[in-house]
Design a protein around this motif. Structure first.
Motif, PDB file in Angstrom:
ATOM      1  N   PHE A 130       0.820  -1.212   0.000  1.00  0.00           N
ATOM      2  CA  PHE A 130       0.000   0.000   0.000  1.00  0.00           C
ATOM      3  C   PHE A 130       0.858   1.268   0.000  1.00  0.00           C
ATOM      4  CE2 PHE A 130      -2.187   3.392   2.285  1.00  0.00           C
ATOM      5  CZ  PHE A 130      -3.398   3.452   1.624  1.00  0.00           C
ATOM      6  N   GLN A 131       1.874   1.274   0.864  1.00  0.00           N
ATOM      7  CA  GLN A 131       2.668   2.503   1.039  1.00  0.00           C
ATOM      8  C   GLN A 131       3.361   2.952  -0.246  1.00  0.00           C
ATOM      9  OE1 GLN A 131       2.167   4.025   3.698  1.00  0.00           O
ATOM     10  NE2 GLN A 131       1.938   2.621   5.417  1.00  0.00           N
ATOM     11  N   TRP A 144      -0.196   4.019  -2.948  1.00  0.00           N
ATOM     12  CA  TRP A 144      -1.384   4.841  -2.676  1.00  0.00           C
ATOM     13  C   TRP A 144      -1.357   6.219  -3.343  1.00  0.00           C
ATOM     14  CZ3 TRP A 144      -1.893   9.229   0.685  1.00  0.00           C
ATOM     15  CH2 TRP A 144      -0.711   9.611   1.312  1.00  0.00           C
ATOM     16  N   ILE A 157      -4.134   7.975  -5.992  1.00  0.00           N
ATOM     17  CA  ILE A 157      -4.782   9.301  -5.971  1.00  0.00           C
ATOM     18  C   ILE A 157      -4.620   9.975  -7.339  1.00  0.00           C
ATOM     19  CG2 ILE A 157      -4.730  11.602  -4.935  1.00  0.00           C
ATOM     20  CD1 ILE A 157      -3.693  10.254  -2.351  1.00  0.00           C
ATOM     21  N   MET A 180      -8.598   9.933 -13.938  1.00  0.00           N
ATOM     22  CA  MET A 180      -9.861   9.311 -14.341  1.00  0.00           C
ATOM     23  C   MET A 180     -11.031  10.279 -14.221  1.00  0.00           C
ATOM     24  SD  MET A 180      -9.952   5.429 -13.041  1.00  0.00           S
ATOM     25  CE  MET A 180     -11.531   4.904 -13.636  1.00  0.00           C
ATOM     26  N   GLY A 223     -12.829  13.750  -7.428  1.00  0.00           N
ATOM     27  CA  GLY A 223     -12.876  13.111  -6.114  1.00  0.00           C
ATOM     28  C   GLY A 223     -13.565  11.756  -6.153  1.00  0.00           C
ATOM     29  N   ILE A 265     -11.091   9.116  -7.148  1.00  0.00           N
ATOM     30  CA  ILE A 265     -10.018   9.110  -6.139  1.00  0.00           C
ATOM     31  C   ILE A 265     -10.462   8.253  -4.958  1.00  0.00           C
ATOM     32  CG2 ILE A 265      -8.706  10.527  -4.490  1.00  0.00           C
ATOM     33  CD1 ILE A 265      -8.806  12.815  -6.541  1.00  0.00           C
ATOM     34  N   ILE A 266     -11.693   8.479  -4.508  1.00  0.00           N
ATOM     35  CA  ILE A 266     -12.221   7.695  -3.380  1.00  0.00           C
ATOM     36  C   ILE A 266     -12.293   6.220  -3.762  1.00  0.00           C
ATOM     37  CG2 ILE A 266     -14.329   7.251  -2.018  1.00  0.00           C
ATOM     38  CD1 ILE A 266     -14.719  10.248  -1.816  1.00  0.00           C
ATOM     39  N   ILE A 287      -8.632   4.775  -3.885  1.00  0.00           N
ATOM     40  CA  ILE A 287      -7.893   4.711  -2.610  1.00  0.00           C
ATOM     41  C   ILE A 287      -8.509   3.646  -1.698  1.00  0.00           C
ATOM     42  CG2 ILE A 287      -9.059   6.482  -1.192  1.00  0.00           C
ATOM     43  CD1 ILE A 287      -5.293   6.268  -1.584  1.00  0.00           C
ATOM     44  N   VAL A 288      -9.833   3.536  -1.741  1.00  0.00           N
ATOM     45  CA  VAL A 288     -10.481   2.489  -0.929  1.00  0.00           C
ATOM     46  C   VAL A 288     -10.116   1.108  -1.489  1.00  0.00           C
ATOM     47  CG1 VAL A 288     -12.701   1.542  -0.157  1.00  0.00           C
ATOM     48  CG2 VAL A 288     -12.341   3.996  -0.123  1.00  0.00           C
ATOM     49  N   TYR A 308      -6.764   0.251  -0.279  1.00  0.00           N
ATOM     50  CA  TYR A 308      -6.804  -0.071   1.158  1.00  0.00           C
ATOM     51  C   TYR A 308      -7.339  -1.484   1.378  1.00  0.00           C
ATOM     52  CZ  TYR A 308      -7.630   0.588   6.163  1.00  0.00           C
ATOM     53  OH  TYR A 308      -7.606   0.456   7.526  1.00  0.00           O
ATOM     54  N   SER A 356      -4.778  -4.040   0.447  1.00  0.00           N
ATOM     55  CA  SER A 356      -3.649  -4.174   1.378  1.00  0.00           C
ATOM     56  C   SER A 356      -3.937  -5.208   2.472  1.00  0.00           C
ATOM     57  CB  SER A 356      -3.306  -2.820   1.995  1.00  0.00           C
ATOM     58  OG  SER A 356      -4.317  -2.436   2.891  1.00  0.00           O
ATOM     59  N   PHE A 357      -5.213  -5.426   2.778  1.00  0.00           N
ATOM     60  CA  PHE A 357      -5.560  -6.440   3.773  1.00  0.00           C
ATOM     61  C   PHE A 357      -5.406  -7.856   3.240  1.00  0.00           C
ATOM     62  CE2 PHE A 357      -7.867  -2.893   5.719  1.00  0.00           C
ATOM     63  CZ  PHE A 357      -7.349  -3.015   7.000  1.00  0.00           C
ATOM     64  N   ASN A 368       2.192  -4.331   2.735  1.00  0.00           N
ATOM     65  CA  ASN A 368       1.977  -4.079   4.160  1.00  0.00           C
ATOM     66  C   ASN A 368       0.615  -3.475   4.381  1.00  0.00           C
ATOM     67  OD1 ASN A 368       2.680  -1.836   2.788  1.00  0.00           O
ATOM     68  ND2 ASN A 368       4.237  -1.175   4.190  1.00  0.00           N
ATOM     69  N   ALA A 418     -11.168  14.364  -0.504  1.00  0.00           N
ATOM     70  CA  ALA A 418     -11.920  14.082  -1.741  1.00  0.00           C
ATOM     71  C   ALA A 418     -13.418  14.343  -1.541  1.00  0.00           C
ATOM     72  CB  ALA A 418     -11.683  12.641  -2.186  1.00  0.00           C
ATOM     73  N   ILE A 451     -15.702  16.942  -3.604  1.00  0.00           N
ATOM     74  CA  ILE A 451     -16.949  16.540  -4.288  1.00  0.00           C
ATOM     75  C   ILE A 451     -18.100  17.420  -3.807  1.00  0.00           C
ATOM     76  CG2 ILE A 451     -18.667  14.689  -4.533  1.00  0.00           C
ATOM     77  CD1 ILE A 451     -16.336  12.691  -4.170  1.00  0.00           C
TER      78      ILE A 451
END
Lengths: 177, 271
Positions: free
Chosen positions: A49-50, A53, A57, A63, A72, A75-76, A79-80, A83, A86-87, A177, B20, B24
Motif C-alpha cells: 500500500f505505502q 497509494w 490518488i 480518471m 474526487g 479518487i475515493i 484509494i479504498v 486499502y 492491502s488487507f 503491508n 476528496a 466533491i
C-alpha cells in the motif's frame, strides 16, 4: 527519479485512455473491466500500500478528469480499493496455493462490488432513493464484470510477479503491508 | 517501537477520503473545466486513434463471430433500415404537413442542416453508458444544447459540455437529457428522456391522448435548437405513470448507442 515518476504518470494517462476509449467497444457497458482499479490492486498486492497509494490518488484524479466526473469520485474509489487490497495482499501471496487463489477471488469480488456500487451511486448523484431503479442493471452485469476483472487480475499479477522477480532475483518478494 | 497513528494506512486513507469528499461536496462541476479542456486538447488526438483502433478491432471481432457475408449483408440492411425509418418518419410528417397547412409547420428541410461531422473518442465506461465524447468543440462552433444525429436524421443525443477541441454528448438514455417530442401518427405530445434501468422513455403523455405500440416518435421542434421531425425511435410498450395522470411509452431507438463511431451535430436547427 523524476524520469521514473514521469514514466509512471504517462502510463497512468495511457491506461485511463485505454479504459475509456478501448474497453467500451469490446464489452457491454455493465461488463467493462475495471482496468485501472484492478491494476492498482495488483500493484498493492506486489509492492504494498505505502508504495502505491499516491499513484492511486493521481490515477483517480486523471480518471475524474477524463470521465467528466466530479473530481474526487474516482479518487475515493481507487484509494479504498488500494486499502482493501492491502488487507488481502499477504494472504494472496503467502497463502497455500488454494488459499491464495481463493483469497484472490474474494479480493476481486469485493473490489468489483465496491466499485460498482460507488460509481453507480455517484452516477445517480448520490440519490439513494433511485438506487432500486438501477438494481436490475447493477446485478445483471456484476457477474461478468467480476469474471473479467478476475482474469485481468490474474494476468497482471503474473506479469508483475515475474517482472519483480527478475528485478530483484536475489531478494525475496516484498509483501504488501 | 512506538505506534504512530499518523503514519498508518488508515490515517492516510481517512485524510484522502475527507479531502476528496470535501472537493466533491463543495466544488462546482465547472471549476475544473479549464484543466479538463487543456487535458483534452493534448490527449484527444490520441483518444481518437485508440478509439478508432478499438472500433476496427471490435469490427474484426464481430466479423469473426458472424458467418462471413451475412455480416456485411446484415450491416447493409441495418443501415438501409435506419435510413428507411428516418425516411418514413420524414415522409409521414411531410404528408401531414400537406394536410395541415404547410406554412404553419415549417419543417426544416434536412438538406439545409448545417452539420458538423465528428468522431467519437471515448464513452461512458460505467453507469448506464449514457454519454459520449467527440473530437469537435468550441473551435468548430459547437454549443451546448445542439442536437446530435446519425445517418439521415436519427437523433442520438444533445451536446452537454463544450471544451475547446472536444464535447460531451448526453445520449437519449441519459436521465438528464429531456426533449420535446410528438407521436408522428397521433400527434400526441410528450417529453423523451432517459430513465435508469429502462433506457429511453416518452413521458408526460396525457391519458386522453393516443400512444400505441409501434408508433414513431419524432422531435416536436418546440425545444431550442431542435428542428422538427428528427426520428427518436418507436414505441415498444405503453405503461401508465404511477399517479395514472399520464402515459409513458418505452422507446426503442434504431441506433445502437454502444457502437457509434461518427455522429453529426446540427449547428443551426432553428434556421
Amino acid at each position: 527519479m523524476i524520469k521514473k515518476e514521469a514514466i509512471i504518470l504517462i502510463v497512468i494517462f495511457l491506461a485511463v485512455i485505454f479504459q475509456m476509449s478501448f474497453f467500451p467497444l469490446f464489452f457491454s457497458i455493465e461488463n467493462i473491466p475495471d482496468f485501472i482499479s484492478i491494476s492498482l490492486v495488483s500493484l498493492v498486492v506486489i509492492f504494498g500500500f505505502q508504495n502505491v497509494w499516491v499513484w492511486g490518488i493521481i490515477a483517480g484524479l486523471v480518471m475524474d478528469i477524463f470521465s467528466f466526473e466530479k473530481i474526487g469520485i474516482s479518487i475515493i474509489s481507487l484509494i479504498v480499493s488500494c486499502y482493501i487490497a492491502s488487507f488481502f495482499s499477504r494472504r494472496v501471496l503467502l497463502g497455500e496455493k488454494l488459499g491464495g487463489i481463493l483469497t484472490g477471488i474474494l479480493l476481486v469480488l469485493v473490489i468489483t462490488f465496491f466499485n460498482n456500487s460507488w460509481l453507480i451511486l455517484a452516477d445517480i448523484g448520490f440519490w439513494f432513493q433511485e438506487i432500486w431503479r438501477v438494481r436490475i442493471f447493477f446485478f445483471d452485469g456484476i457477474l461478468w464484470k467480476f469474471i473479467f476483472n478476475l482474469i485481468l487480475f490474474l494476468i497482471l499479477l503474473l506479469i508483475l510477479k515475474k517482472l519483480y522477480k527478475k528485478k530483484s532475483s536475489a531478494k525475496n518478494l516484498i509483501i504488501g503491508n | 517501537m512506538s505506534f504512530n497513528f499518523f503514519s498508518t494506512k488508515l490515517f492516510k486513507v481517512i485524510v484522502v477520503l475527507i479531502i476528496a469528499g470535501f472537493v466533491i461536496f463543495l466544488n462546482p462541476y465547472n471549476f475544473f473545466n479549464p484543466i479538463r479542456s487543456a487535458v483534452f486538447t493534448v490527449f484527444s488526438p490520441l483518444q481518437k486513434v485508440v478509439y478508432g483502433l478499438a472500433f476496427e478491432f471490435s469490427e474484426i471481432k464481430k466479423f469473426m463471430s458472424s458467418i462471413g457475408q451475412l455480416k456485411s449483408e446484415n450491416e447493409k440492411l441495418i443501415k438501409e433500415n435506419r435510413e428507411l425509418l428516418a425516411e418514413k418518419a420524414y415522409l409521414g410528417e411531410i404528408s401531414k404537413e400537406n394536410e395541415v397547412l404547410r406554412e404553419e409547420l415549417k419543417l426544416l428541410p434536412r438538406e439545409k442542416f448545417n452539420l458538423e461531422g465528428a468522431s467519437v473518442i471515448s464513452r461512458d465506461f460505467h453507469g448506464q453508458g449514457d454519454w459520449l465524447e467527440i473530437d469537435k468543440g468550441e473551435k468548430s462552433g459547437i454549443k451546448k444544447g445542439m442536437p446530435v444525429i446519425v445517418d439521415k436524421g436519427i437523433l442520438v443525443g444533445i451536446i452537454e459540455d463544450v471544451y475547446r477541441n472536444t464535447s460531451k454528448i448526453f445520449l437519449l438514455n441519459n436521465p438528464q437529457s429531456v426533449i420535446n417530442t410528438i407521436d408522428s401518427k397521433t400527434n400526441s405530445k410528450g417529453i423523451v428522456k432517459g430513465e435508469y434501468g429502462i433506457g429511453v422513455v416518452m413521458d408526460m403523455v396525457l391519458q386522453s391522448e393516443s400512444l400505441d405500440k409501434g408508433d414513431e416518435i419524432i422531435t416536436s421542434g418546440i425545444s431550442n435548437n431542435f428542428p422538427k421531425g428528427l426520428l427518436i425511435g418507436n414505441v415498444e410498450d405503453v405503461v401508465p405513470s404511477p399517479d395514472r395522470l399520464f402515459k409513458k411509452g418505452i422507446i426503442s431507438s434504431p441506433v445502437d448507442f454502444s457502437s457509434l463511431r461518427f455522429v453529426f451535430v446540427i449547428k443551426d436547427g432553428n434556421q
